[in-house]
Design a protein around this motif. Structure first.
Motif, PDB file in Angstrom:
ATOM      1  N   ARG A 406     -50.960 -41.846  76.487  1.00 30.62           N
ATOM      2  CA  ARG A 406     -51.529 -43.116  76.953  1.00 30.62           C
ATOM      3  C   ARG A 406     -51.950 -42.988  78.409  1.00 30.62           C
ATOM      4  NH1 ARG A 406     -50.862 -47.226  72.990  1.00 30.62           N
ATOM      5  NH2 ARG A 406     -52.241 -48.381  74.358  1.00 30.62           N
ATOM      6  N   ARG A 407     -53.170 -43.465  78.689  1.00 31.18           N
ATOM      7  CA  ARG A 407     -53.725 -43.451  80.043  1.00 31.18           C
ATOM      8  C   ARG A 407     -54.536 -44.722  80.285  1.00 31.18           C
ATOM      9  NH1 ARG A 407     -54.220 -38.290  82.654  1.00 31.18           N
ATOM     10  NH2 ARG A 407     -53.397 -36.579  81.394  1.00 31.18           N
ATOM     11  N   GLU A 408     -54.883 -44.936  81.523  1.00 30.66           N
ATOM     12  CA  GLU A 408     -55.762 -46.044  81.872  1.00 30.66           C
ATOM     13  C   GLU A 408     -57.202 -45.643  81.573  1.00 30.66           C
ATOM     14  OE1 GLU A 408     -56.817 -48.926  85.698  1.00 30.66           O
ATOM     15  OE2 GLU A 408     -55.932 -46.949  86.020  1.00 30.66           O
ATOM     16  N   PRO A 409     -57.924 -46.411  80.760  1.00 28.47           N
ATOM     17  CA  PRO A 409     -59.307 -46.038  80.469  1.00 28.47           C
ATOM     18  C   PRO A 409     -60.169 -46.058  81.730  1.00 28.47           C
ATOM     19  CG  PRO A 409     -58.812 -48.248  79.645  1.00 28.47           C
ATOM     20  CD  PRO A 409     -57.510 -47.652  80.089  1.00 28.47           C
ATOM     21  N   GLY A 410     -61.088 -45.125  81.791  1.00 30.05           N
ATOM     22  CA  GLY A 410     -61.968 -45.025  82.952  1.00 30.05           C
ATOM     23  C   GLY A 410     -61.420 -44.078  83.999  1.00 30.05           C
ATOM     24  N   THR A 411     -60.253 -44.418  84.557  1.00 28.03           N
ATOM     25  CA  THR A 411     -59.655 -43.565  85.584  1.00 28.03           C
ATOM     26  C   THR A 411     -58.857 -42.418  84.993  1.00 28.03           C
ATOM     27  OG1 THR A 411     -57.565 -44.792  85.715  1.00 28.03           O
ATOM     28  CG2 THR A 411     -59.408 -45.598  87.058  1.00 28.03           C
ATOM     29  N   ALA A 412     -58.403 -42.560  83.752  1.00 32.59           N
ATOM     30  CA  ALA A 412     -57.515 -41.602  83.080  1.00 32.59           C
ATOM     31  C   ALA A 412     -56.179 -41.473  83.791  1.00 32.59           C
ATOM     32  CB  ALA A 412     -58.178 -40.223  82.943  1.00 32.59           C
ATOM     33  N   SER A 413     -55.795 -42.487  84.562  1.00 35.43           N
ATOM     34  CA  SER A 413     -54.536 -42.441  85.306  1.00 35.43           C
ATOM     35  C   SER A 413     -53.336 -42.554  84.378  1.00 35.43           C
ATOM     36  CB  SER A 413     -54.480 -43.576  86.331  1.00 35.43           C
ATOM     37  OG  SER A 413     -55.468 -43.413  87.323  1.00 35.43           O
ATOM     38  N   LEU A 414     -52.270 -41.846  84.739  1.00 37.23           N
ATOM     39  CA  LEU A 414     -50.993 -41.984  84.060  1.00 37.23           C
ATOM     40  C   LEU A 414     -50.196 -43.109  84.708  1.00 37.23           C
ATOM     41  CD1 LEU A 414     -49.996 -38.227  83.736  1.00 37.23           C
ATOM     42  CD2 LEU A 414     -50.797 -39.714  81.891  1.00 37.23           C
ATOM     43  N   GLU A 415     -49.171 -43.551  84.033  1.00 40.10           N
ATOM     44  CA  GLU A 415     -48.321 -44.609  84.551  1.00 40.10           C
ATOM     45  C   GLU A 415     -47.719 -44.224  85.908  1.00 40.10           C
ATOM     46  OE1 GLU A 415     -44.551 -44.679  82.220  1.00 40.10           O
ATOM     47  OE2 GLU A 415     -45.511 -43.025  81.198  1.00 40.10           O
ATOM     48  N   PRO A 416     -47.432 -45.195  86.765  1.00 40.81           N
ATOM     49  CA  PRO A 416     -46.893 -44.883  88.092  1.00 40.81           C
ATOM     50  C   PRO A 416     -45.461 -44.359  88.065  1.00 40.81           C
ATOM     51  CG  PRO A 416     -46.974 -47.264  87.738  1.00 40.81           C
ATOM     52  CD  PRO A 416     -47.708 -46.639  86.603  1.00 40.81           C
ATOM     53  N   TYR A 417     -44.783 -44.454  86.924  1.00 38.96           N
ATOM     54  CA  TYR A 417     -43.397 -43.995  86.823  1.00 38.96           C
ATOM     55  C   TYR A 417     -43.309 -42.511  86.477  1.00 38.96           C
ATOM     56  CZ  TYR A 417     -44.056 -48.836  85.400  1.00 38.96           C
ATOM     57  OH  TYR A 417     -44.524 -50.113  85.307  1.00 38.96           O
ATOM     58  N   TYR A 418     -44.456 -41.891  86.248  1.00 41.54           N
ATOM     59  CA  TYR A 418     -44.523 -40.490  85.814  1.00 41.54           C
ATOM     60  C   TYR A 418     -43.759 -39.571  86.763  1.00 41.54           C
ATOM     61  CZ  TYR A 418     -46.862 -35.931  85.103  1.00 41.54           C
ATOM     62  OH  TYR A 418     -47.143 -34.611  84.895  1.00 41.54           O
ATOM     63  N   HIS A 419     -42.837 -38.781  86.195  1.00 41.55           N
ATOM     64  CA  HIS A 419     -42.052 -37.788  86.943  1.00 41.55           C
ATOM     65  C   HIS A 419     -41.249 -38.407  88.089  1.00 41.55           C
ATOM     66  CE1 HIS A 419     -44.130 -33.779  85.615  1.00 41.55           C
ATOM     67  NE2 HIS A 419     -43.604 -34.452  84.605  1.00 41.55           N
ATOM     68  N   THR A 420     -40.737 -39.613  87.885  1.00 38.96           N
ATOM     69  CA  THR A 420     -39.904 -40.254  88.896  1.00 38.96           C
ATOM     70  C   THR A 420     -38.638 -40.807  88.245  1.00 38.96           C
ATOM     71  OG1 THR A 420     -40.648 -42.572  88.710  1.00 38.96           O
ATOM     72  CG2 THR A 420     -42.076 -41.058  89.953  1.00 38.96           C
ATOM     73  N   PRO A 421     -37.644 -41.189  89.069  1.00 35.31           N
ATOM     74  CA  PRO A 421     -36.446 -41.828  88.511  1.00 35.31           C
ATOM     75  C   PRO A 421     -36.722 -43.154  87.827  1.00 35.31           C
ATOM     76  CG  PRO A 421     -36.012 -40.986  90.726  1.00 35.31           C
ATOM     77  CD  PRO A 421     -37.494 -40.891  90.516  1.00 35.31           C
ATOM     78  N   LEU A 422     -37.933 -43.681  87.985  1.00 34.65           N
ATOM     79  CA  LEU A 422     -38.283 -44.966  87.367  1.00 34.65           C
ATOM     80  C   LEU A 422     -38.772 -44.818  85.926  1.00 34.65           C
ATOM     81  CD1 LEU A 422     -40.170 -46.633  90.365  1.00 34.65           C
ATOM     82  CD2 LEU A 422     -37.770 -46.875  89.709  1.00 34.65           C
ATOM     83  N   ASP A 423     -38.824 -43.583  85.431  1.00 31.54           N
ATOM     84  CA  ASP A 423     -39.258 -43.368  84.043  1.00 31.54           C
ATOM     85  C   ASP A 423     -38.096 -43.683  83.109  1.00 31.54           C
ATOM     86  OD1 ASP A 423     -40.477 -42.661  81.705  1.00 31.54           O
ATOM     87  OD2 ASP A 423     -40.575 -40.517  82.117  1.00 31.54           O
ATOM     88  N   THR A 424     -37.829 -44.982  82.952  1.00 34.28           N
ATOM     89  CA  THR A 424     -36.679 -45.471  82.199  1.00 34.28           C
ATOM     90  C   THR A 424     -37.139 -46.298  81.006  1.00 34.28           C
ATOM     91  OG1 THR A 424     -36.560 -47.468  83.554  1.00 34.28           O
ATOM     92  CG2 THR A 424     -35.293 -45.553  84.308  1.00 34.28           C
ATOM     93  N   ILE A 425     -36.179 -46.661  80.180  1.00 33.69           N
ATOM     94  CA  ILE A 425     -36.506 -47.399  78.960  1.00 33.69           C
ATOM     95  C   ILE A 425     -37.066 -48.781  79.259  1.00 33.69           C
ATOM     96  CG2 ILE A 425     -34.226 -48.443  78.640  1.00 33.69           C
ATOM     97  CD1 ILE A 425     -34.596 -47.735  75.600  1.00 33.69           C
TER      98      ILE A 425
END
Length: 450
Positions: A406-425
């Motif tokens: 899953r990415r943001e259409p247009g920018t192809a950005s990943l979620e801001p939690y990627y590879h951080t301690p915030l990547d939680t349920i």
């Protein structure tokens, strides 16, 4: 394997640049069948519903919870990664699969920890090239070395741990200047706010320990430990002769030998400090659910589930898995459906990207587009040129492969939690887990069903 295209009205975005790192102008293509306005045969929709009706989003969400909260960060080669592998193997065995464990070696790496004198832990990563410490670590005062220029060091740096800010020149030069000044160790802190420490390239190897900490961690040490002449304890050791593993479950066809093979893959390891809910407990949970659902249906092709380790250190697990396939197995392999970060709830990630290494459509992407049209997939499907996940290993062997992410259409950005301690349920959507399961599950079943 012959593939008859089904009616598709979903728009296909094909990236026409050689770069695999950034979005580029796209071209929208509609298949000829869709343009003709053909209808979908009811029997195809009935087959889809056999899979979709059984996919349970609550079960997938609970698997994400177990992987992230009961086990936690599943760093390659650690006990936690092994626990995740055991969990996956036991679940697959409970479904009746005969399960194979593929163990393989991983490169040596440096690990460490950092504590203040009052036992407060500071998040730290240890870059390749760092030296080790004695078993008990080194306990020393800090020296504020600014940016780490030669002029930033004085005689007071000798025997202390140099605290250096990122910026202006290379990490290797900063470390070299600290060593010349007689520092006992180096801590490099970021100059931008990020939840986790960076992993700097420092060159080396060096005889002293080097660690990377966040901007917040560096500023806290400046204001407390350094300002009050307190000590910190830095412990760094080499992690040697470590192993990771892949967990493989195979569903044989009801009749026949040497049939086509379809691979479903997902990695279960995560980066340091990250619980890895989206990356990639989400893909792991969906693959486990598809293993449960598809086990009970007759098929005329072989289906393999490859749960791979060591993705985060360079696709090591999937490369090993593919390397163990015989020439005959590779020739019979017609598709790889790889899932990575399919469950994020980030509101901007409204599209399911179908990443291929060359940016071109293949059997997997075309099957998914046809399925999306039949089942009414809500999210836009975007074909995109991108590596950086386990589909690369399959592609390099000549197997048609797509990474669903899953990415943001247009920018192809990943979620801001990627590879951080915030990547939680808390940032996982049960509905999007279900959507990924429906799309991939129905697509795979359309290829393997009897």
């Amino acid at each position: 394997m012959k593939f008859g295209k089904k009616p598709v009205s979903v728009m296909l975005a094909a990236v026409l640049t050689a770069s695999s790192l950034y979005a580029a102008p796209v071209q929208f293509v509609q298949t000829a069948e869709a343009a003709e306005g053909k209808t979908v045969h009811p029997s195809l929709q009935a087959f889809d519903q056999k899979v979709i009706a059984r996919i349970n989003e609550d079960r997938m969400l609970e698997d994400v919870r177990y992987l992230t909260e009961t086990i936690g960060p599943r760093v390659t080669g650690t006990e936690a990664e092994q626990q995740a592998a055991d969990f996956i193997r036991e679940r697959l065995e409970s479904y009746g699969y005969t399960v194979e464990t593929q163990e393989f070696s991983i490169p040596d790496k440096m690990i460490g920890d950092l504590h203040t004198s009052n036992q407060q832990e500071i998040l730290i990563t240890i870059p390749s090239g760092s030296g080790s410490t004695p078993e008990e670590g080194i306990t020393a005062e800090l020296f504020d070395a600014g940016l780490g220029r030669t002029s930033d060091f004085t005689e007071d740096a000798a025997g202390k741990i140099a605290l250096i800010s990122r910026g202006d020149f290379t990490f290797a030069e900063k470390v070299t200047n600290a060593i010349a000044a007689g520092a006992a160790g180096v801590l490099i802190y970021n100059n931008v706010d990020l939840p986790a420490p960076m992993n700097p390239s420092i060159g080396g190897p060096y005889d002293i320990p080097v660690g990377s900490i966040t901007k917040a961690g560096g500023e806290a040490l400046l204001q407390d430990a350094l300002a009050k002449n307190k000590t910190v304890t830095l412990n760094v050791k080499r992690f040697e002769n470590a192993k990771s593993q892949n967990i493989i479950a195979t569903k044989q066809p009801n009749k026949g030998e040497d049939t086509d093979i379809v691979h479903i893959s997902a990695h279960f390891d995560s980066v340091p400090f990250a619980p890895g809910a989206s990356d990639n407990a989400s893909g792991t949970a969906v693959a486990l659910e598809l293993a449960r659902v598809l086990k009970s249906y007759p098929t005329d092709k072989e289906l393999r589930f490859a749960f791979v380790g060591a993705e985060e250190i360079g696709l090591v697990g999937s490369e090993y898995y593919v390397s163990q396939l015989s020439e005959n197995e590779i020739e019979r392999s017609i598709a790889n459906f790889n899932m990575d970060m399919v469950g994020t709830s980030w509101e901007k990630a409204t599209a399911i990207y179908m990443n291929t290494l060359d940016g071109q459509p293949n059997l997997v992407s075309e099957t998914a587009l046809a399925t999306a049209e039949r089942i009414g997939t809500v999210s836009e499907l975007v074909l995109y040129q991108r590596g950086s996940s386990d589909h690369v290993s399959f592609h390099d062997a000549g197997i048609p492969a797509v990474n669903f992410i899953r990415r943001e259409p247009g920018t192809a950005s990943l979620e801001p939690y990627y590879h951080t301690p915030l990547d939680t349920i808390e940032h996982i959507s049960a509905e999007r887990l279900k959507e990924a399961g429906d799309l991939v599950g129905a697509s795979v079943y359309s290829l393997i069903r009897k």
